[in-house]
Write a protein that holds these residues in place. Structure first.
Motif, PDB file in Angstrom:
ATOM      1  N   TYR A 129       0.845  -1.180   0.000  1.00  0.00           N
ATOM      2  CA  TYR A 129       0.000   0.000   0.000  1.00  0.00           C
ATOM      3  C   TYR A 129       0.886   1.237   0.000  1.00  0.00           C
ATOM      4  CZ  TYR A 129      -3.555  -3.319   1.402  1.00  0.00           C
ATOM      5  OH  TYR A 129      -4.398  -4.378   1.444  1.00  0.00           O
TER       6      TYR A 129
ATOM      7  N   THR B 134      -6.090  -0.226   9.025  1.00  0.00           N
ATOM      8  CA  THR B 134      -5.293  -1.399   9.400  1.00  0.00           C
ATOM      9  C   THR B 134      -4.284  -1.042  10.490  1.00  0.00           C
ATOM     10  OG1 THR B 134      -5.527  -2.314   7.176  1.00  0.00           O
ATOM     11  CG2 THR B 134      -3.759  -3.212   8.543  1.00  0.00           C
TER      12      THR B 134
ATOM     13  N   MET C 198      -5.156   1.618   4.753  1.00  0.00           N
ATOM     14  CA  MET C 198      -3.910   1.594   5.515  1.00  0.00           C
ATOM     15  C   MET C 198      -4.109   2.149   6.919  1.00  0.00           C
ATOM     16  SD  MET C 198      -0.785   2.577   2.938  1.00  0.00           S
ATOM     17  CE  MET C 198       0.372   2.378   4.270  1.00  0.00           C
TER      18      MET C 198
END
Length: 245
Positions: free
Chosen positions: A4, A84, A81
């Motif tokens: 990412y 997470t 992102m």
């Protein structure tokens, strides 16, 4: 493992104000164009080594995958992102994440290989009408150059054969004759076009195969000699057959 990218931008400030003024005679309203609000030019605070390393990693990741982003939504990517890193549960299951990535990867490969794929399809469409060319249900095309009288190999058998392979532009990428030694390989251990084609041949036969990319090396190809989506042309001579057992 998915990669990412978190993009940190440095934006340029700009403020534009344009006015159109009327002449003194008739009294008219002043027309103003919208004024662009100033944009912050504040750089990220890099107070510690960890801050600088974080920034460097972000730049490195962005630069490494930027050319492959294509039509990906970078805003969604950044949100994923952040979620997470924040310990939030992904909205997609692990199984779905894997299947989505595989599907997107295949789509990207197909797009990159589209010119090669189109050229191959055009060739095969024309080639199937040529004298002596036979086409199987899978799309494999072949010509019998020499018909042998020996036994046919089954999928579980081992074939011993000489061959030479080339691309549509006649670029030769492999040749067992040049090596002076035939290939010995299980019939089921080769590309699909070969596995099907070998089982059509009797020992002593020589066939010419025209293999669609779906029965060859697919969209991945076999770098650096075989581009993804390539039709493969093989002349195969079945020298011998080793039956299982």
């Amino acid at each position: 493992m998915m990669k990412y990218v978190l993009t940190i931008g440095l934006l340029t400030a700009g403020s534009v104000s344009l006015f159109a003024q009327a002449k003194p005679k008739p009294k008219t309203a002043t027309v103003k164009k919208p004024v662009t609000a100033p944009v912050s030019t504040t750089a990220p605070a890099l107070k510690t080594l960890a801050d600088s390393a974080s920034y460097a990693i972000g730049v490195n990741i962005a630069q490494s995958i930027k050319k492959d982003i294509g039509d990906l939504n970078t805003n969604v990517m950044m949100d994923a992102m952040k979620a997470t890193f924040g310990g939030k549960k992904p909205v997609l299951s692990d199984e779905t994440l894997t299947s989505v990535m595989m599907a997107y990867s295949e789509k990207a490969k197909e797009a990159q290989s589209q010119a090669t794929i189109n050229a191959g399809r055009t060739f095969l469409e024309k080639n199937k009408t040529q004298p002596g060319v036979k086409t199987t249900a899978s799309g494999l095309q072949y010509i019998v150059l020499t018909e042998g009288t020996g036994v046919k190999p089954a999928a579980e058998d081992t074939a011993i054969c000489h061959y030479k392979g080339s691309l549509l532009d006649s670029t030769e990428f492999d040749n067992s004759y040049d090596r002076g030694e035939p290939l010995t390989i299980p019939v089921s251990a080769v590309i699909k076009g070969w596995t099907e084609g070998l089982q059509l041949m009797n020992k002593g036969s020589k066939y010419k195969f025209f293999i669609p990319y779906e029965l060859g090396y697919g969209l991945r190809g076999a770098p650096p000699t075989i581009p993804g989506g390539s039709v493969l042309i093989f002349e195969v001579e079945l020298v011998d057959v080793k039956k299982k057992g």
